[in-house]
Design a protein around this motif. Sequence first.
Motif, PDB file in Angstrom:
ATOM      1  N   TYR A 177       0.860  -1.188   0.000  1.00 14.20           N
ATOM      2  CA  TYR A 177       0.000   0.000   0.000  1.00 14.20           C
ATOM      3  C   TYR A 177       0.892   1.232   0.000  1.00 14.20           C
ATOM      4  N   ARG A 260      -8.453  11.052  -0.096  1.00 18.26           N
ATOM      5  CA  ARG A 260      -7.142  10.422   0.076  1.00 18.26           C
ATOM      6  C   ARG A 260      -6.967   9.375  -1.018  1.00 18.26           C
ATOM      7  N   ARG A 264      -2.870   0.385  -4.191  1.00 16.35           N
ATOM      8  CA  ARG A 264      -2.959  -0.894  -3.467  1.00 16.35           C
ATOM      9  C   ARG A 264      -2.612  -2.033  -4.424  1.00 16.35           C
TER      10      ARG A 264
HETATM   11  O1  LIG Z   1      -7.954   2.560   1.546  1.00 12.92           O
HETATM   12  C1  LIG Z   1      -8.768   2.274   2.397  1.00 12.92           C
HETATM   13  O2  LIG Z   1      -9.477   3.138   2.943  1.00 12.92           O
HETATM   14  C2  LIG Z   1      -8.930   0.855   2.846  1.00 12.92           C
HETATM   15  C3  LIG Z   1      -8.045  -0.058   2.103  1.00 12.92           C
HETATM   16  C4  LIG Z   1      -8.078  -1.453   2.622  1.00 12.92           C
HETATM   17  O3  LIG Z   1      -8.118  -1.714   3.791  1.00 12.92           O
HETATM   18  C5  LIG Z   1      -8.050  -2.514   1.663  1.00 12.92           C
HETATM   19  O4  LIG Z   1      -8.154  -2.246   0.452  1.00 12.92           O
HETATM   20  O5  LIG Z   1      -7.958  -3.696   2.080  1.00 12.92           O
END
Ligand SMILES: O=C(O)CCC(=O)C(=O)O
Length: 313
Positions: A177, A260, A264
Amino acid sequence: MTIAAPLPSSPEADHPALTDLMATGYHLYPRALDPVAAEALLTAVRNERSFDGDLFLSEAEFDADPLYRGVNPRPGRNLLEKYDHMLGFVEQDPQIVSALAALLGQGYSLLDKKLVCGVPASTIPDWLKARILGNPVNNLGPYVKPQYRDITYFFGIDFHQDLIDFPGRASDMITLYVYLHPVTASDAPLYLLEGSHKLGATVFPHDLTRNADASWRYAAPGRPAMGCQQVMLTGGAGFAGMWHGCTLHGTQPDVADHERISLRYLLTRGGGAPNGLDRVNESIDWPVILPATREDLNAAGAARIKHNAVNQA
Ligand SMILES: O=C(O)CCC(=O)C(=O)O
Protein backbone atom coordinates in the motif's frame (compact mmCIF):
# COMPACT_ATOMS: atom_id res chain seq x y z
CA MET A 1 1.03 -10.98 -15.06
CA THR A 2 4.60 -10.96 -13.80
CA ILE A 3 6.27 -7.75 -12.75
CA ALA A 4 9.40 -7.33 -14.81
CA ALA A 5 12.04 -6.07 -12.45
CA PRO A 6 15.61 -6.94 -11.65
CA LEU A 7 15.48 -9.50 -8.86
CA PRO A 8 18.21 -10.26 -6.36
CA SER A 9 19.84 -13.64 -6.93
CA SER A 10 18.54 -15.22 -3.74
CA PRO A 11 16.05 -14.12 -1.12
CA GLU A 12 17.65 -13.36 2.22
CA ALA A 13 16.30 -15.34 5.14
CA ASP A 14 16.96 -12.43 7.48
CA HIS A 15 15.48 -9.75 5.24
CA PRO A 16 13.75 -7.15 7.46
CA ALA A 17 10.53 -7.51 5.46
CA LEU A 18 10.48 -11.18 6.41
CA THR A 19 11.45 -10.78 10.06
CA ASP A 20 9.00 -7.88 10.48
CA LEU A 21 6.18 -9.79 8.83
CA MET A 22 6.81 -12.77 11.06
CA ALA A 23 6.96 -10.71 14.26
CA THR A 24 4.30 -8.06 13.61
CA GLY A 25 2.37 -9.01 10.44
CA TYR A 26 3.53 -5.93 8.55
CA HIS A 27 6.61 -4.14 7.24
CA LEU A 28 7.00 -0.39 6.70
CA TYR A 29 9.64 0.72 4.24
CA PRO A 30 12.27 2.82 5.97
CA ARG A 31 12.66 5.08 2.93
CA ALA A 32 9.76 6.70 1.07
CA LEU A 33 9.36 5.79 -2.59
CA ASP A 34 10.16 8.63 -4.99
CA PRO A 35 7.79 11.40 -3.79
CA VAL A 36 8.15 13.35 -7.05
CA ALA A 37 6.96 10.34 -9.05
CA ALA A 38 4.14 9.78 -6.55
CA GLU A 39 3.11 13.42 -6.93
CA ALA A 40 3.21 13.19 -10.74
CA LEU A 41 0.90 10.16 -10.68
CA LEU A 42 -1.44 11.93 -8.28
CA THR A 43 -1.59 14.98 -10.54
CA ALA A 44 -2.40 12.80 -13.55
CA VAL A 45 -5.21 11.06 -11.63
CA ARG A 46 -6.64 14.32 -10.34
CA ASN A 47 -6.58 15.79 -13.85
CA GLU A 48 -8.56 12.79 -15.03
CA ARG A 49 -11.14 12.55 -12.27
CA SER A 50 -13.12 15.04 -10.21
CA PHE A 51 -13.60 13.57 -6.78
CA ASP A 52 -16.88 15.35 -6.14
CA GLY A 53 -20.56 14.62 -5.74
CA ASP A 54 -20.86 13.82 -9.46
CA LEU A 55 -19.26 10.44 -8.72
CA PHE A 56 -22.50 9.16 -7.27
CA LEU A 57 -25.76 7.80 -8.60
CA SER A 58 -28.92 9.50 -7.37
CA GLU A 59 -30.93 7.60 -4.77
CA ALA A 60 -33.59 6.82 -7.40
CA GLU A 61 -30.99 5.55 -9.88
CA PHE A 62 -29.45 3.32 -7.25
CA ASP A 63 -32.79 1.96 -6.04
CA ALA A 64 -33.91 1.20 -9.59
CA ASP A 65 -31.23 -1.51 -9.84
CA PRO A 66 -29.19 -2.04 -6.66
CA LEU A 67 -25.96 -3.80 -7.57
CA TYR A 68 -23.56 -4.76 -4.80
CA ARG A 69 -21.17 -7.07 -6.62
CA GLY A 70 -18.80 -6.50 -9.53
CA VAL A 71 -18.38 -2.82 -8.67
CA ASN A 72 -14.60 -2.75 -8.14
CA PRO A 73 -11.93 -2.11 -10.78
CA ARG A 74 -11.19 -5.11 -12.98
CA PRO A 75 -9.04 -5.72 -16.05
CA GLY A 76 -10.24 -3.34 -18.76
CA ARG A 77 -11.94 -1.09 -16.17
CA ASN A 78 -9.05 -0.01 -14.03
CA LEU A 79 -7.84 3.58 -14.21
CA LEU A 80 -4.37 2.56 -13.06
CA GLU A 81 -3.86 0.63 -16.31
CA LYS A 82 -3.66 4.01 -18.06
CA TYR A 83 -0.76 5.00 -15.82
CA ASP A 84 1.22 1.76 -15.89
CA HIS A 85 4.19 3.62 -17.38
CA MET A 86 4.29 5.84 -14.26
CA LEU A 87 4.56 2.99 -11.75
CA GLY A 88 8.29 2.31 -11.97
CA PHE A 89 8.81 4.25 -8.75
CA VAL A 90 6.99 1.41 -7.01
CA GLU A 91 7.64 -1.65 -9.10
CA GLN A 92 11.34 -1.04 -9.70
CA ASP A 93 12.18 0.49 -6.33
CA PRO A 94 15.06 -1.69 -5.03
CA GLN A 95 13.68 -1.97 -1.50
CA ILE A 96 10.28 -3.11 -2.82
CA VAL A 97 11.86 -5.55 -5.26
CA SER A 98 14.11 -7.11 -2.63
CA ALA A 99 11.33 -7.36 -0.01
CA LEU A 100 8.92 -9.01 -2.44
CA ALA A 101 11.58 -11.41 -3.68
CA ALA A 102 12.45 -12.36 -0.09
CA LEU A 103 8.80 -12.95 0.80
CA LEU A 104 7.35 -14.33 -2.41
CA GLY A 105 10.35 -15.69 -4.28
CA GLN A 106 11.76 -14.83 -7.66
CA GLY A 107 9.18 -13.96 -10.29
CA TYR A 108 6.47 -12.99 -7.79
CA SER A 109 3.28 -12.07 -9.53
CA LEU A 110 0.49 -9.61 -9.36
CA LEU A 111 -3.08 -10.50 -8.34
CA ASP A 112 -4.37 -6.95 -8.47
CA LYS A 113 -3.27 -3.33 -8.51
CA LYS A 114 -5.53 -0.33 -8.33
CA LEU A 115 -6.14 3.17 -7.07
CA VAL A 116 -7.98 3.44 -3.77
CA CYS A 117 -9.75 6.63 -2.73
CA GLY A 118 -10.89 7.60 0.75
CA VAL A 119 -13.88 9.81 -0.03
CA PRO A 120 -14.40 12.77 2.29
CA ALA A 121 -17.71 13.04 4.14
CA SER A 122 -18.44 16.38 2.46
CA THR A 123 -18.61 14.67 -0.96
CA ILE A 124 -21.05 11.91 -0.06
CA PRO A 125 -24.75 12.68 -0.67
CA ASP A 126 -26.87 12.88 2.48
CA TRP A 127 -29.17 10.04 1.39
CA LEU A 128 -26.17 7.76 1.07
CA LYS A 129 -24.54 8.80 4.33
CA ALA A 130 -27.78 8.00 6.16
CA ARG A 131 -27.89 4.52 4.63
CA ILE A 132 -24.31 3.47 5.19
CA LEU A 133 -23.65 4.94 8.63
CA GLY A 134 -22.31 2.21 10.93
CA ASN A 135 -21.85 -0.37 8.17
CA PRO A 136 -18.70 -2.43 8.58
CA VAL A 137 -17.56 -2.19 4.94
CA ASN A 138 -18.21 1.11 3.23
CA ASN A 139 -16.89 0.32 -0.21
CA LEU A 140 -18.90 2.88 -2.18
CA GLY A 141 -18.66 1.05 -5.53
CA PRO A 142 -22.39 0.15 -5.59
CA TYR A 143 -23.34 3.83 -5.38
CA VAL A 144 -20.78 5.20 -7.85
CA LYS A 145 -21.74 5.75 -11.49
CA PRO A 146 -20.62 2.74 -13.57
CA GLN A 147 -18.10 4.79 -15.60
CA TYR A 148 -16.22 5.71 -12.39
CA ARG A 149 -15.90 2.17 -11.03
CA ASP A 150 -12.30 2.03 -12.24
CA ILE A 151 -11.14 3.10 -8.74
CA THR A 152 -12.18 1.64 -5.38
CA TYR A 153 -13.85 4.28 -3.20
CA PHE A 154 -14.08 3.85 0.55
CA PHE A 155 -15.81 5.69 3.34
CA GLY A 156 -13.96 3.60 5.88
CA ILE A 157 -13.73 -0.15 6.30
CA ASP A 158 -13.69 -2.02 9.58
CA PHE A 159 -10.72 -4.13 10.66
CA HIS A 160 -10.45 -7.00 8.20
CA GLN A 161 -7.97 -9.45 6.69
CA ASP A 162 -7.24 -9.16 2.99
CA LEU A 163 -7.92 -12.89 2.90
CA ILE A 164 -11.59 -11.83 3.14
CA ASP A 165 -11.73 -11.81 -0.66
CA PHE A 166 -10.30 -15.32 -0.98
CA PRO A 167 -12.50 -17.97 0.66
CA GLY A 168 -10.92 -21.40 0.30
CA ARG A 169 -7.46 -20.03 -0.50
CA ALA A 170 -4.51 -20.19 1.88
CA SER A 171 -2.97 -16.81 2.66
CA ASP A 172 -0.29 -16.73 -0.01
CA MET A 173 -0.54 -13.01 -0.75
CA ILE A 174 1.00 -9.75 0.40
CA THR A 175 -0.68 -6.36 0.22
CA LEU A 176 1.52 -3.39 -0.71
CA TYR A 177 0.00 0.00 0.00
CA VAL A 178 1.49 3.36 -1.07
CA TYR A 179 0.39 6.89 -0.17
CA LEU A 180 0.54 9.34 -3.08
CA HIS A 181 0.40 12.45 -0.87
CA PRO A 182 0.94 13.18 2.81
CA VAL A 183 -1.59 11.32 4.95
CA THR A 184 -2.32 12.65 8.44
CA ALA A 185 -4.72 11.42 11.12
CA SER A 186 -7.60 13.21 9.37
CA ASP A 187 -6.93 11.71 5.90
CA ALA A 188 -8.32 8.23 6.66
CA PRO A 189 -4.93 6.65 7.45
CA LEU A 190 -4.62 2.89 7.63
CA TYR A 191 -4.80 1.35 11.11
CA LEU A 192 -3.09 -2.02 11.60
CA LEU A 193 -3.37 -4.35 14.59
CA GLU A 194 0.15 -5.46 15.34
CA GLY A 195 0.66 -9.21 15.60
CA SER A 196 -2.96 -9.99 14.66
CA HIS A 197 -1.82 -12.32 11.85
CA LYS A 198 -0.78 -14.77 14.57
CA LEU A 199 -4.41 -15.79 15.15
CA GLY A 200 -4.53 -17.06 11.55
CA ALA A 201 -7.56 -16.75 9.28
CA THR A 202 -10.70 -15.67 11.16
CA VAL A 203 -14.19 -14.73 10.04
CA PHE A 204 -15.25 -11.10 9.43
CA PRO A 205 -16.54 -9.20 11.38
CA HIS A 206 -13.86 -9.88 13.96
CA ASP A 207 -14.25 -10.15 17.73
CA LEU A 208 -12.40 -7.02 18.86
CA THR A 209 -12.65 -5.03 22.07
CA ARG A 210 -10.71 -1.82 22.48
CA ASN A 211 -8.74 -1.37 25.69
CA ALA A 212 -8.15 2.04 27.26
CA ASP A 213 -4.55 2.19 26.04
CA ALA A 214 -5.29 1.89 22.29
CA SER A 215 -4.59 -1.82 22.32
CA TRP A 216 -7.25 -4.37 21.41
CA ARG A 217 -8.39 -7.75 22.68
CA TYR A 218 -8.73 -9.99 19.64
CA ALA A 219 -10.57 -13.29 20.00
CA ALA A 220 -11.70 -16.08 17.70
CA PRO A 221 -13.63 -19.27 18.46
CA GLY A 222 -11.37 -22.04 19.78
CA ARG A 223 -8.28 -19.81 19.92
CA PRO A 224 -6.80 -18.02 22.92
CA ALA A 225 -7.57 -14.30 22.83
CA MET A 226 -4.59 -12.05 22.22
CA GLY A 227 -3.71 -8.39 22.76
CA CYS A 228 -2.78 -6.25 19.77
CA GLN A 229 -1.43 -2.72 19.71
CA GLN A 230 -3.05 -0.46 17.11
CA VAL A 231 -0.67 1.29 14.72
CA MET A 232 -1.80 4.31 12.71
CA LEU A 233 0.05 4.69 9.41
CA THR A 234 0.63 8.35 8.71
CA GLY A 235 3.34 9.45 6.31
CA GLY A 236 4.37 11.56 3.36
CA ALA A 237 4.04 11.06 -0.39
CA GLY A 238 5.67 7.73 -1.26
CA PHE A 239 5.15 6.21 2.19
CA ALA A 240 4.81 2.46 1.67
CA GLY A 241 3.92 -0.52 3.80
CA MET A 242 3.04 -4.15 3.26
CA TRP A 243 1.13 -6.70 5.30
CA HIS A 244 0.18 -10.35 5.60
CA GLY A 245 -3.21 -11.58 4.35
CA CYS A 246 -4.27 -12.32 7.97
CA THR A 247 -3.19 -8.95 9.43
CA LEU A 248 -6.19 -6.95 10.65
CA HIS A 249 -6.34 -3.45 9.23
CA GLY A 250 -8.94 -0.84 8.42
CA THR A 251 -9.73 2.84 7.92
CA GLN A 252 -12.12 5.33 9.41
CA PRO A 253 -14.23 7.67 7.29
CA ASP A 254 -12.19 10.47 5.75
CA VAL A 255 -12.82 13.61 7.81
CA ALA A 256 -10.54 15.89 5.80
CA ASP A 257 -12.07 18.19 3.18
CA HIS A 258 -10.26 16.36 0.39
CA GLU A 259 -9.97 12.79 -0.85
CA ARG A 260 -7.14 10.42 0.08
CA ILE A 261 -5.67 8.61 -2.91
CA SER A 262 -3.40 5.57 -2.56
CA LEU A 263 -2.07 2.62 -4.54
CA ARG A 264 -2.96 -0.89 -3.47
CA TYR A 265 -1.13 -3.91 -4.85
CA LEU A 266 -1.90 -7.52 -4.07
CA LEU A 267 0.97 -9.85 -4.89
CA THR A 268 1.54 -13.57 -4.65
CA ARG A 269 4.38 -16.04 -4.98
CA GLY A 270 6.01 -16.98 -8.19
CA GLY A 271 5.80 -20.79 -7.93
CA GLY A 272 8.76 -23.01 -7.29
CA ALA A 273 10.83 -23.12 -4.17
CA PRO A 274 9.49 -22.41 -0.67
CA ASN A 275 9.87 -18.75 0.14
CA GLY A 276 9.75 -16.33 3.05
CA LEU A 277 5.96 -16.18 3.23
CA ASP A 278 5.88 -19.96 3.71
CA ARG A 279 8.13 -19.48 6.73
CA VAL A 280 5.87 -16.76 8.08
CA ASN A 281 2.84 -19.01 7.63
CA GLU A 282 4.63 -21.92 9.33
CA SER A 283 5.21 -19.65 12.34
CA ILE A 284 1.42 -19.17 12.74
CA ASP A 285 -0.19 -21.75 15.04
CA TRP A 286 -3.59 -21.66 13.31
CA PRO A 287 -4.91 -22.35 9.80
CA VAL A 288 -4.41 -19.48 7.34
CA ILE A 289 -7.33 -20.61 5.18
CA LEU A 290 -11.11 -20.49 5.66
CA PRO A 291 -13.93 -21.94 3.55
CA ALA A 292 -16.06 -18.84 4.24
CA THR A 293 -14.42 -15.56 5.24
CA ARG A 294 -17.31 -13.24 6.09
CA GLU A 295 -20.76 -13.18 7.70
CA ASP A 296 -21.73 -9.55 7.19
CA LEU A 297 -23.53 -9.76 3.84
CA ASN A 298 -26.97 -10.91 2.74
CA ALA A 299 -27.54 -12.99 -0.38
CA ALA A 300 -27.48 -9.89 -2.62
CA GLY A 301 -24.15 -8.79 -1.17
CA ALA A 302 -25.56 -5.89 0.90
CA ALA A 303 -24.62 -5.28 4.55
CA ARG A 304 -26.92 -7.20 6.86
CA ILE A 305 -25.37 -5.95 10.11
CA LYS A 306 -24.41 -2.63 11.59
CA HIS A 307 -21.06 -3.08 13.32
CA ASN A 308 -17.81 -1.16 13.32
CA ALA A 309 -14.76 -1.43 15.56
CA VAL A 310 -12.17 0.65 13.71
CA ASN A 311 -14.17 3.83 14.26
CA GLN A 312 -13.26 3.51 17.96
CA ALA A 313 -9.53 3.45 17.17
O1 LIG B 1 -7.95 2.56 1.55
C1 LIG B 1 -8.77 2.27 2.40
O2 LIG B 1 -9.48 3.14 2.94
C2 LIG B 1 -8.93 0.86 2.85
C3 LIG B 1 -8.05 -0.06 2.10
C4 LIG B 1 -8.08 -1.45 2.62
O3 LIG B 1 -8.12 -1.71 3.79
C5 LIG B 1 -8.05 -2.51 1.66
O4 LIG B 1 -8.15 -2.25 0.45
O5 LIG B 1 -7.96 -3.70 2.08
